[in-house]
Design an enzyme around this catalytic site. Structure first.
Site: not given
Length: 579
Positions: A203, A275, A299
């Site tokens: 990420k 996310s 997330s």
């Protein structure tokens, strides 16, 4: 120099004045244009207007008294705003999820890899969707090279990544060098562990030395760190091969980033949720063996639900966040996203541990003996979670599936009636503090998402929160910690629909670990990730997940329960049609 004063009030006023003066004289810490002016205090009328926002009521004489003495308080604020604070500088108050008397684990065991029977597939797509455990066995036995796996991963990222909008920065040069080094070490008998030679994605909020780390946000798209995040370094040390920096919703919210909206491989008409959007999408599409995500409030859970992947959110403090973008220092957690529970366990073993750069991280041994039998594991369920018209069949069938998988199931009372939503004050306040500069310098306008529920408005709104209400929200958090400890007193694991009964908020606040895994499929059209509303589209089979929650620092039991459920359900191997 602080002048000599004789009363507490004069001391505070003098301190504020001196501090403000020091900051004005410092060219490296110019005060933002929007800093309060301590020499011009708000009037009594302004205070009356503020009362309506804060939900209090004063008399006119009280307002005038406040106006008379507010200058020193504004001086504190002005002096502090003139002192820039880096994103990762944590507050002096550190959250510890362990209640008084908690017995911290002292025994560590490494995960035991399952026996791998099949040989390396000749078909590239079969190889791309192989488990981390299988890849590890084939690499260790010399049946496949890291170079082959890495080139396959890079090719799939280049072919499928643009359509999924899940890649921010490919790491081809770094990856190929790592792959060659991994193969050389394997040939010399220097294997670093089960992740040695396996391609993975990060990420894009984890710092990578000399490679852009953008946080998915336009104001930071040219940000290039000089060091690796601790988890990136640990995976480097484990021999894993970083192939790409993956998309995230800007500043860790949603799936919309400066380059687009990350798509769900099962239905590219919808977003992947966030996310950890790119991490879940890339794993689901077979672009990487595993990925790292983070969770503050859903997330990891939410994109794994949407994309049908497996997400392990560890206990707060188990994994260091040094070098990771901070959103909420007392809530942020780093965890793996993979295609099976076993794979998540292997990754967690590699990244586990404290770090001097993260004051919230804890050195707690990780007990991951996944070969132990299920005997004695008791799973708690709350009956009210399994009624209602909005449940899917895989969610409704979960209690029976747990029993059929060999676990004891015990019904528990509902969580106590507490003002859980009040705890969101903590998240809003910390997030607004982490990105204060965007608000004060008007750079929040550069973020792509500008709706009322997006960060720019949230950061601005949070500045109207009361510090007193923030403290009271922390006290509610303590009540919730106590309530969760009571629920885990007689069970090893809790299980339910992933968003049932406020558990997402409650357990993110208490720091308990969670494991989200695919439980089946449902027919539905696409969903707008930003609004969670159904869009026009033909129904199609989409993955449906459930979540298990574990006791603090007991990820081993959580994964054993998850593995048993995964094996019983038998739906983890199905692939998205777009992959």
């Amino acid at each position: 120099m602080i002048p000599r004063v004789t009363t507490r009030r004069r001391f505070l006023a003098a301190l504020a004045t001196a501090a403000a003066a020091c900051r004005v004289d410092s060219p490296s810490a110019a005060s933002p244009a929007s800093s309060p002016n301590p020499s011009t205090a708000p009037s009594a009328d302004t205070i009356a207007a503020a009362e309506r926002v804060l939900g209090v009521r004063y008399t006119q004489s009280e307002r005038e008294m406040i106006a008379d003495t507010l200058q020193e308080q504004l001086g504190f604020v002005a002096s502090r705003r003139g002192h820039p604070l880096p994103n990762q500088l944590a507050p002096a108050t550190v959250f510890d999820p362990r209640p008084p008397g908690f017995a911290t684990p002292t025994h560590a065991t490494a995960p035991v890899l399952p026996t791998i029977a099949r040989s390396v597939p000749t078909d590239d797509e079969e190889l791309a969707f192989a488990s981390v455990a299988e890849l590890s066995h084939w690499l260790g036995s010399g049946q496949v090279t890291s170079r082959r796996l890495t080139e396959l991963s890079l090719a799939r990222l280049a072919r499928l990544g643009p359509g999924l909008e899940c890649v921010i920065t490919p790491c081809e040069q770094r990856a190929l060098a790592q792959a060659d080094a991994a193969d050389k070490a394997l040939a010399a008998g220097r294997r670093r562990g089960p992740l040695h030679g396996i391609p993975w994605g990060a990420k894009d909020l984890f710092d990578t030395k000399d490679i852009a780390t953008t946080w998915g946000a336009a104001p930071y798209r040219d940000r290039v760190p000089s060091t690796n995040a601790s988890v990136v370094q640990r995976l480097d040390d484990a021999g894993a091969v970083l192939v790409a920096k993956l998309s995230l919703g800007a500043l860790a919210y949603g799936d919309l980033w400066f380059g687009g909206q990350t798509r769900n491989p099962w239905n590219p008409a919808e977003g992947s949720s966030g996310s950890s959007a790119g991490s879940a999408a890339a794993v689901a599409a077979g672009l990487v063996g595993f990925a790292l995500g983070t969770e503050t409030l859903g997330s990891i859970v939410s994109p794994c639900m949407r994309c049908g992947t497996t997400g392990l959110r560890p206990t707060f403090g188990r994994v260091s966040r040094t070098g990771a973008m901070a959103l909420c220092w007392s809530m942020d957690k780093v965890g793996p996203i993979a295609r099976s529970v076993e794979d998540c366990a292997l990754v967690l073993h590699a990244i586990n541990g404290a770090d001097a750069g993260d004051p919230s991280s804890l050195d707690v041994p990780l007990e991951l003996d996944l070969s132990r039998p299920l005997d004695g594991i008791t799973v708690g369920i709350i009956p009210g979670w399994f009624s209602g018209d909005d449940l899917t069949e895989p969610e409704r069938a979960l209690p029976k599936a747990l029993r059929d998988a060999g676990m004891k199931v015990r019904e528990l009372p509902s969580l106590p009636d507490l003002p859980y939503a009040a705890m969101l004050t903590i998240l809003y306040a910390e997030a607004a503090a982490a990105f204060e500069a965007l608000t004060l310098d008007d750079r929040d306008d550069e973020l792509v998402w500008q709706q009322p529920q997006a960060w720019p408005n949230g950061f601005r709104r949070a500045r109207l929160l009361s510090a007193i209400d923030l403290v009271q929200a922390q006290r509610v958090r303590r009540e919730v910690m106590n309530a969760m400890a009571e629920r885990f007193a007689d069970v090893d694991v809790l299980a339910g629909p992933s968003f049932a009964g406020g558990m997402l908020l409650a357990t993110n606040m208490t720091g308990h670990p969670s494991l989200t895994l695919r439980a089946g499929f449902v027919d539905r059209g696409p969903i707008d990730s930003l609004s969670s509303e159904a869009l026009a589209g033909e129904p199609r089979p989409m993955p449906q997940g459930v979540t298990l929650w574990g006791r603090l620092f007991d990820e081993g039991t959580l994964c054993r329960a998850g593995m048993a459920l995964q094996q019983h359900l038998g739906v983890a191997s199905r692939r998205p049609p777009s992959a």
